[in-house]
Design a protein around this motif. Structure first.
Motif, PDB file in Angstrom:
ATOM      1  N   VAL A  22       0.845  -1.202   0.000  1.00  0.00           N
ATOM      2  CA  VAL A  22       0.000   0.000   0.000  1.00  0.00           C
ATOM      3  C   VAL A  22       0.879   1.250   0.000  1.00  0.00           C
ATOM      4  N   ALA A  23       1.913   1.253   0.831  1.00  0.00           N
ATOM      5  CA  ALA A  23       2.844   2.389   0.866  1.00  0.00           C
ATOM      6  C   ALA A  23       3.500   2.576  -0.503  1.00  0.00           C
ATOM      7  N   LEU A  24       3.834   1.471  -1.163  1.00  0.00           N
ATOM      8  CA  LEU A  24       4.442   1.537  -2.493  1.00  0.00           C
ATOM      9  C   LEU A  24       3.489   2.192  -3.495  1.00  0.00           C
ATOM     10  N   ARG A  25       2.211   1.801  -3.482  1.00  0.00           N
ATOM     11  CA  ARG A  25       1.227   2.416  -4.397  1.00  0.00           C
ATOM     12  C   ARG A  25       1.085   3.910  -4.121  1.00  0.00           C
ATOM     13  N   ARG A  26       1.015   4.275  -2.851  1.00  0.00           N
ATOM     14  CA  ARG A  26       0.874   5.696  -2.492  1.00  0.00           C
ATOM     15  C   ARG A  26       2.116   6.484  -2.906  1.00  0.00           C
TER      16      ARG A  26
END
Length: 189
Positions: A22-26
């Motif tokens: 999720v952090a990677l997508r953000r």
């Protein structure tokens, strides 16, 4: 109630707390908007290595919020996400709480951009699947690349014309745009 807005934050600092998917997508979303991204997490998804981010492999510290315009709390710990969100709010930064969007001040919509047109869809609720489905449907309606540039050039030429000629050229452009989307000739564009 939310304020729908597109913000130009190019060059502004952003902090992503968390190192998972999720952090990677953000982080990718923030980079795509031109922000300068710092990621803080003890462990980072391997794909972070390919991104132009400043990565710090360590736990979050409240001082990490200093000077940040945008903050994303995307850890697997609700307590850490809550602390990051509370601190970012107190610091006046826009903050996205990835675990519960209602706790933050920033939500990431389902967005699509093509041919100079950007459309963002949010359900205003926790239904990202609906927003994504709407984004896909809208994407099919967007003009081909170059079309918007041609319309913009026609508008620029039209506004230089005197009085009635200007209105006639703008009316013709309005009709062409409406026709491209299968709309009737009436109505404002």
């Amino acid at each position: 109630m939310s304020l729908a807005a597109l913000l130009d934050l190019r060059g502004e600092p952003a902090l992503v707390v968390g190192g998972g998917a999720v952090a990677l997508r953000r982080a990718r979303t923030l980079l795509g908007a031109g922000l300068r991204v710092t990621v803080v997490a003890p462990d980072l998804h391997p794909d972070f290595a390919a991104l132009p981010v400043r990565a710090e492999r360590r736990p979050y510290l409240p001082a990490d919020l200093n000077g940040q315009r945008v903050v994303v709390a995307a850890t697997d710990s609700e307590a850490v996400n809550d602390a990051v969100t509370a601190g970012a709010r107190a610091a006046g930064a826009l903050v996205n709480h990835a675990g519960d969007a209602t706790r933050g001040t920033l939500r990431f919509p389902a967005a699509v951009e093509r041919g100079g047109v950007q459309v963002a869809v949010s359900t205003g609720r926790e239904l990202p699947m609906l927003a994504q489905a709407l984004r896909e449907r809208i994407a099919a309606l967007l003009p081909e690349p170059g079309t918007v540039d041609a319309w913009a050039a026609r508008r620029e030429e039209a506004v230089r014309l005197p009085g009635a000629a200007r209105e006639g050229a703008l009316d013709a452009l309005r009709a062409d745009i409406r026709s491209a989307f299968g709309l009737s000739a009436g109505g404002a564009v």
